[in-house]
Design a protein around this motif. Structure first.
Motif, short mmCIF file in Angstrom:
data_model
loop_
_atom_site.label_atom_id
_atom_site.label_comp_id
_atom_site.label_asym_id
_atom_site.label_seq_id
_atom_site.Cartn_x
_atom_site.Cartn_y
_atom_site.Cartn_z
N GLN A 1 0.81 -1.21 -0.18
CA GLN A 1 -0.10 -0.06 0.21
C GLN A 1 0.95 1.48 0.11
O GLN A 1 1.89 1.16 0.58
CB GLN A 1 -0.79 -0.19 1.13
N ALA A 2 0.25 2.31 -0.62
CA ALA A 2 1.05 3.64 -0.55
C ALA A 2 1.42 3.83 0.85
O ALA A 2 0.46 3.80 1.80
CB ALA A 2 0.15 4.57 -1.16
N GLN B 1 8.68 -7.19 -9.79
CA GLN B 1 7.45 -6.28 -10.02
C GLN B 1 7.25 -5.74 -8.57
O GLN B 1 7.07 -6.27 -7.55
CB GLN B 1 6.39 -6.96 -10.24
N VAL B 2 7.18 -4.26 -8.75
CA VAL B 2 6.56 -3.61 -7.52
C VAL B 2 5.42 -2.99 -7.92
O VAL B 2 5.25 -2.21 -8.65
CB VAL B 2 7.75 -2.43 -6.96
N THR B 3 4.25 -3.09 -7.03
CA THR B 3 3.10 -2.73 -7.45
C THR B 3 2.56 -1.87 -5.95
O THR B 3 2.67 -2.33 -5.01
CB THR B 3 1.93 -3.79 -7.56
N VAL B 4 2.28 -0.57 -6.19
CA VAL B 4 1.79 0.17 -4.94
C VAL B 4 0.28 0.54 -5.27
O VAL B 4 0.20 1.20 -6.14
CB VAL B 4 2.85 1.32 -4.84
N SER B 5 -0.26 0.08 -4.29
CA SER B 5 -1.53 0.50 -4.30
C SER B 5 -2.09 1.74 -3.58
O SER B 5 -1.30 2.01 -2.48
CB SER B 5 -2.50 -0.80 -3.90
N SER B 6 -3.16 2.52 -3.75
CA SER B 6 -3.58 3.63 -3.25
C SER B 6 -4.58 3.40 -2.14
O SER B 6 -5.22 2.04 -2.13
CB SER B 6 -4.38 4.64 -4.14
#
Length: 116
Positions: free
Chosen positions: A13-14, A111-116
């Protein structure tokens, strides 16, 4: 030939943190010659962090300065990227790169995924 293996990516998460690892192996390499790049969807690959500019300081992209830190563990032949206060715009595939004596190698990416 230098082999680079990244790990540590994921979904966060952000505001969260992740630590990426890059382990190097091969006949001739230098941890100081390792850098981190990233590629966001639809964008060009960009330099995120590297060791030592001409002033003796580590290099960081302006967008990550103060949030990301590059460091190494010589005993483990590893270079790390500590990423704090992650933002959605940090999402992308992160690559480890080694360049020395006119030769370059890339890792497979993580892979890096940052969710809001």
């Amino acid at each position: 030939q230098v082999q680079l293996v990244e790990s540590g990516g994921g979904l966060v998460q952000a505001g969260g943190s992740l630590r990426l690892s890059c382990v190097a192996s091969g006949s001739i390499f230098s941890l100081n010659a390792i850098a981190w790049y990233r590629q966001a969807p639809g964008k060009q690959r960009e330099l995120v962090a590297s060791f030592y500019n001409s002033y003796g300081n580590d290099n960081y992209a302006g967008s990550v300065k103060g949030r990301f830190t590059i460091f190494r563990d010589n005993a483990k032949n590893a270079v790390y990227l500590q990423m704090n206060s992650l933002k959605t715009e940090d999402t992308g595939v992160y690559y480890c790169y080694h360049g020395l004596n006119g030769r370059s190698s890339w890792g497979q990416g993580t892979q890096v995924t940052v969710s809001s």
